[in-house]
Write a protein that holds these residues in place. Structure first.
Motif, PDB file in Angstrom:
ATOM      1  N   GLU A 160       0.823  -1.206   0.000  1.00 55.90           N
ATOM      2  CA  GLU A 160       0.000   0.000   0.000  1.00 55.90           C
ATOM      3  C   GLU A 160       0.859   1.260   0.000  1.00 55.90           C
ATOM      4  O   GLU A 160       0.526   2.242  -0.669  1.00 55.90           O
ATOM      5  CB  GLU A 160      -0.944  -0.014   1.202  1.00 55.90           C
ATOM      6  N   GLU A 161       1.967   1.234   0.738  1.00 51.40           N
ATOM      7  CA  GLU A 161       2.864   2.389   0.767  1.00 51.40           C
ATOM      8  C   GLU A 161       3.478   2.622  -0.612  1.00 51.40           C
ATOM      9  O   GLU A 161       3.566   3.760  -1.087  1.00 51.40           O
ATOM     10  CB  GLU A 161       3.960   2.154   1.799  1.00 51.40           C
ATOM     11  N   ILE A 162       3.879   1.544  -1.265  1.00 52.41           N
ATOM     12  CA  ILE A 162       4.447   1.650  -2.619  1.00 52.41           C
ATOM     13  C   ILE A 162       3.388   2.145  -3.595  1.00 52.41           C
ATOM     14  O   ILE A 162       3.643   3.005  -4.441  1.00 52.41           O
ATOM     15  CB  ILE A 162       5.007   0.275  -3.067  1.00 52.41           C
ATOM     16  N   GLY A 163       2.182   1.601  -3.478  1.00 50.42           N
ATOM     17  CA  GLY A 163       1.101   2.011  -4.362  1.00 50.42           C
ATOM     18  C   GLY A 163       0.766   3.488  -4.212  1.00 50.42           C
ATOM     19  O   GLY A 163       0.544   4.186  -5.215  1.00 50.42           O
ATOM     20  N   GLN A 164       0.746   3.984  -2.981  1.00 51.61           N
ATOM     21  CA  GLN A 164       0.459   5.395  -2.745  1.00 51.61           C
ATOM     22  C   GLN A 164       1.544   6.274  -3.329  1.00 51.61           C
ATOM     23  O   GLN A 164       1.261   7.336  -3.909  1.00 51.61           O
ATOM     24  CB  GLN A 164       0.305   5.662  -1.250  1.00 51.61           C
ATOM     25  N   TYR A 165       2.794   5.851  -3.188  1.00 48.20           N
ATOM     26  CA  TYR A 165       3.909   6.609  -3.766  1.00 48.20           C
ATOM     27  C   TYR A 165       3.777   6.692  -5.287  1.00 48.20           C
ATOM     28  O   TYR A 165       3.930   7.773  -5.881  1.00 48.20           O
ATOM     29  CB  TYR A 165       5.239   5.957  -3.397  1.00 48.20           C
ATOM     30  N   LEU A 166       3.486   5.564  -5.913  1.00 53.57           N
ATOM     31  CA  LEU A 166       3.346   5.558  -7.372  1.00 53.57           C
ATOM     32  C   LEU A 166       2.147   6.401  -7.812  1.00 53.57           C
ATOM     33  O   LEU A 166       2.212   7.106  -8.830  1.00 53.57           O
ATOM     34  CB  LEU A 166       3.194   4.118  -7.881  1.00 53.57           C
ATOM     35  N   ASP A 167       1.071   6.354  -7.052  1.00 55.93           N
ATOM     36  CA  ASP A 167      -0.112   7.144  -7.383  1.00 55.93           C
ATOM     37  C   ASP A 167       0.197   8.639  -7.321  1.00 55.93           C
ATOM     38  O   ASP A 167      -0.270   9.419  -8.150  1.00 55.93           O
ATOM     39  CB  ASP A 167      -1.250   6.793  -6.420  1.00 55.93           C
ATOM     40  N   ASP A 168       0.990   9.029  -6.334  1.00 56.08           N
ATOM     41  CA  ASP A 168       1.366  10.442  -6.191  1.00 56.08           C
ATOM     42  C   ASP A 168       2.359  10.875  -7.262  1.00 56.08           C
ATOM     43  O   ASP A 168       2.390  12.050  -7.653  1.00 56.08           O
ATOM     44  CB  ASP A 168       1.984  10.684  -4.807  1.00 56.08           C
ATOM     45  N   THR A 169       3.164   9.933  -7.737  1.00 58.95           N
ATOM     46  CA  THR A 169       4.268  10.259  -8.649  1.00 58.95           C
ATOM     47  C   THR A 169       3.876  10.185 -10.120  1.00 58.95           C
ATOM     48  O   THR A 169       4.341  10.982 -10.936  1.00 58.95           O
ATOM     49  CB  THR A 169       5.458   9.310  -8.394  1.00 58.95           C
ATOM     50  N   LEU A 170       3.006   9.254 -10.450  1.00 62.88           N
ATOM     51  CA  LEU A 170       2.688   8.981 -11.852  1.00 62.88           C
ATOM     52  C   LEU A 170       1.490   9.812 -12.310  1.00 62.88           C
ATOM     53  O   LEU A 170       0.340   9.379 -12.248  1.00 62.88           O
ATOM     54  CB  LEU A 170       2.406   7.496 -12.050  1.00 62.88           C
ATOM     55  N   SER A 171       1.733  10.997 -12.805  1.00 62.08           N
ATOM     56  CA  SER A 171       0.671  11.833 -13.352  1.00 62.08           C
ATOM     57  C   SER A 171       0.181  11.227 -14.667  1.00 62.08           C
ATOM     58  O   SER A 171       0.976  10.813 -15.514  1.00 62.08           O
ATOM     59  CB  SER A 171       1.193  13.248 -13.590  1.00 62.08           C
ATOM     60  N   GLY A 172      -1.134  11.179 -14.841  1.00 64.32           N
ATOM     61  CA  GLY A 172      -1.692  10.615 -16.074  1.00 64.32           C
ATOM     62  C   GLY A 172      -1.799   9.100 -16.049  1.00 64.32           C
ATOM     63  O   GLY A 172      -2.047   8.481 -17.082  1.00 64.32           O
ATOM     64  N   PHE A 173      -1.624   8.506 -14.871  1.00 67.54           N
ATOM     65  CA  PHE A 173      -1.758   7.059 -14.706  1.00 67.54           C
ATOM     66  C   PHE A 173      -2.817   6.768 -13.657  1.00 67.54           C
ATOM     67  O   PHE A 173      -3.105   7.591 -12.784  1.00 67.54           O
ATOM     68  CB  PHE A 173      -0.441   6.425 -14.270  1.00 67.54           C
ATOM     69  N   LEU A 174      -3.384   5.576 -13.733  1.00 65.75           N
ATOM     70  CA  LEU A 174      -4.314   5.104 -12.720  1.00 65.75           C
ATOM     71  C   LEU A 174      -3.636   3.959 -11.980  1.00 65.75           C
ATOM     72  O   LEU A 174      -3.243   2.955 -12.586  1.00 65.75           O
ATOM     73  CB  LEU A 174      -5.607   4.618 -13.374  1.00 65.75           C
ATOM     74  N   VAL A 175      -3.466   4.135 -10.673  1.00 64.61           N
ATOM     75  CA  VAL A 175      -2.839   3.111  -9.832  1.00 64.61           C
ATOM     76  C   VAL A 175      -3.907   2.555  -8.893  1.00 64.61           C
ATOM     77  O   VAL A 175      -4.448   3.283  -8.057  1.00 64.61           O
ATOM     78  CB  VAL A 175      -1.663   3.681  -9.017  1.00 64.61           C
ATOM     79  N   LEU A 176      -4.211   1.274  -9.055  1.00 60.31           N
ATOM     80  CA  LEU A 176      -5.248   0.634  -8.252  1.00 60.31           C
ATOM     81  C   LEU A 176      -4.599  -0.273  -7.218  1.00 60.31           C
ATOM     82  O   LEU A 176      -3.896  -1.230  -7.573  1.00 60.31           O
ATOM     83  CB  LEU A 176      -6.189  -0.175  -9.146  1.00 60.31           C
ATOM     84  N   ILE A 177      -4.835   0.036  -5.957  1.00 61.60           N
ATOM     85  CA  ILE A 177      -4.283  -0.749  -4.857  1.00 61.60           C
ATOM     86  C   ILE A 177      -5.350  -1.733  -4.400  1.00 61.60           C
ATOM     87  O   ILE A 177      -6.357  -1.339  -3.806  1.00 61.60           O
ATOM     88  CB  ILE A 177      -3.864   0.168  -3.689  1.00 61.60           C
ATOM     89  N   HIS A 178      -5.149  -2.998  -4.699  1.00 64.36           N
ATOM     90  CA  HIS A 178      -6.152  -3.998  -4.360  1.00 64.36           C
ATOM     91  C   HIS A 178      -6.225  -4.161  -2.853  1.00 64.36           C
ATOM     92  O   HIS A 178      -5.214  -4.242  -2.162  1.00 64.36           O
ATOM     93  CB  HIS A 178      -5.804  -5.340  -5.018  1.00 64.36           C
ATOM     94  N   LYS A 179      -7.437  -4.182  -2.326  1.00 58.75           N
ATOM     95  CA  LYS A 179      -7.634  -4.253  -0.879  1.00 58.75           C
ATOM     96  C   LYS A 179      -7.478  -5.667  -0.325  1.00 58.75           C
ATOM     97  O   LYS A 179      -7.223  -5.846   0.866  1.00 58.75           O
ATOM     98  CB  LYS A 179      -9.013  -3.702  -0.505  1.00 58.75           C
ATOM     99  N   ILE A 180      -7.645  -6.668  -1.171  1.00 58.58           N
ATOM    100  CA  ILE A 180      -7.575  -8.059  -0.705  1.00 58.58           C
ATOM    101  C   ILE A 180      -6.394  -8.790  -1.336  1.00 58.58           C
ATOM    102  O   ILE A 180      -5.511  -9.289  -0.641  1.00 58.58           O
ATOM    103  CB  ILE A 180      -8.887  -8.805  -0.997  1.00 58.58           C
ATOM    104  N   ASP A 181      -6.381  -8.850  -2.654  1.00 59.24           N
ATOM    105  CA  ASP A 181      -5.296  -9.549  -3.342  1.00 59.24           C
ATOM    106  C   ASP A 181      -3.994  -8.760  -3.230  1.00 59.24           C
ATOM    107  O   ASP A 181      -4.010  -7.521  -3.245  1.00 59.24           O
ATOM    108  CB  ASP A 181      -5.648  -9.770  -4.815  1.00 59.24           C
ATOM    109  N   PRO A 182      -2.845  -9.445  -3.160  1.00 57.73           N
ATOM    110  CA  PRO A 182      -1.549  -8.772  -2.984  1.00 57.73           C
ATOM    111  C   PRO A 182      -1.018  -8.194  -4.300  1.00 57.73           C
ATOM    112  O   PRO A 182       0.018  -8.627  -4.808  1.00 57.73           O
ATOM    113  CB  PRO A 182      -0.654  -9.898  -2.463  1.00 57.73           C
ATOM    114  N   GLU A 183      -1.735  -7.206  -4.841  1.00 58.95           N
ATOM    115  CA  GLU A 183      -1.319  -6.705  -6.152  1.00 58.95           C
ATOM    116  C   GLU A 183      -1.607  -5.222  -6.325  1.00 58.95           C
ATOM    117  O   GLU A 183      -2.452  -4.643  -5.642  1.00 58.95           O
ATOM    118  CB  GLU A 183      -2.012  -7.491  -7.257  1.00 58.95           C
TER     119      GLU A 183
END
Length: 268
Positions: free
Chosen positions: A44-67
């Motif tokens: 989740e920490e990595i996903g949040q970082y990528l979401d903040d960094t990648l403008s023009g991208f959609l980063v989906l952090i799965h709540k159950i599956d490890p992906e």
């Protein structure tokens, strides 16, 4: 056009693709990062970082599956290059929405409140008329919209009911779904994959280009977006609508033979 998915198994931090590597992927590819147990706690920490960094991208952090799932959204340049296409789609949306509303009004013999169509359509939610068919279209009245789907072509449109006789409000999700379901637009001049996220970028960019513009409905602070090049219609303010409803209630009371005070055994 279908999207292909690249799957990368992540066992350690050094196996994560760099931001530059992710930025280089095309819109036709989706990236799935699958985290193993020893690093999954950082997902989740990595996903949040990528979401903040990648403008023009959609980063989906799965709540159950490890992906994490990462996709590139439609770019500003792609929207600019195809602005005439999106403008025509918006005009078609508006024209079809108006046509379908009046077809349904005629079929059901409704007394359309032209200042506030939702007032008329809310009546349908109280009985079996909420769902039905008009010509080759199925319809469903819900929320602030009446949805229509063509039983032959599958074309889908959600017509707004809170902007007076302006039926061209473009919700991001509904607008892209309309485009994707409209046979006349295929093959699409530009691929669309993310119905809401791509739609939101299209609408925001088209507003900045002056091709779309904002409109305001005072109903619950509900605003909208329509194509700029159109025959404009008046949209009543909340105060205007309050006056309309008050007068409407007074007229009903005048015509009604029912007297609440007499019913309660009181004089009035």
């Amino acid at each position: 056009m279908d999207r292909t998915t690249d799957i990368i198994i992540i066992k350690s931090i050094d196996q994560l693709p760099s931001v530059d590597e992710i930025k280089s992927i095309s819109r036709e590819r989706a990236l799935k990062l699958v985290f193993k147990e020893n690093i999954n706690r950082q997902r989740e920490e990595i996903g949040q970082y990528l979401d903040d960094t990648l403008s023009g991208f959609l980063v989906l952090i799965h709540k159950i599956d490890p992906e994490l799932n990462i996709v590139k959204l439609i770019t500003d340049k792609e929207i600019e290059d195809h602005q005439n296409f999106f403008e025509q789609c918006a005009k078609d949306y508006r024209q079809l929405g108006q046509k379908l509303v009046f077809m349904l009004v005629d079929k059901l013999d409704l007394n359309l409140n032209k200042d506030f169509p939702l007032d008329t359509f809310n009546e349908l939610k109280r009985d079996e008329r909420q769902i039905g068919k008009v010509a080759e279209w199925k319809y469903f009245v819900h929320g602030f919209h009446c949805g229509f789907q063509n039983i032959i072509t599958g074309q889908y449109i959600e017509v707004p009911l809170v902007f007076g006789l302006e039926f061209g409000d473009l919700d991001p999700y509904f607008f892209v779904k309309f485009i994707l379901s409209s046979p006349d637009y295929h093959p699409l001049p530009i691929p669309l994959f993310e119905e809401y996220a791509d739609g939101l970028r299209i609408i925001e960019k088209m507003v900045s280009l002056g091709k779309f513009e904002k409109i305001h409905s005072k109903i619950g602070g509900h605003d909208g977006t329509v194509v700029t090049d159109r025959e404009k219609v008046e949209i009543k303010s909340n105060l205007d609508l309050e006056k309309i409803f008050v007068n409407h209630i007074k007229e009903i009371e005048k015509k009604s033979k029912f007297n609440l005070w007499k019913f309660l055994g009181l004089k009035k």
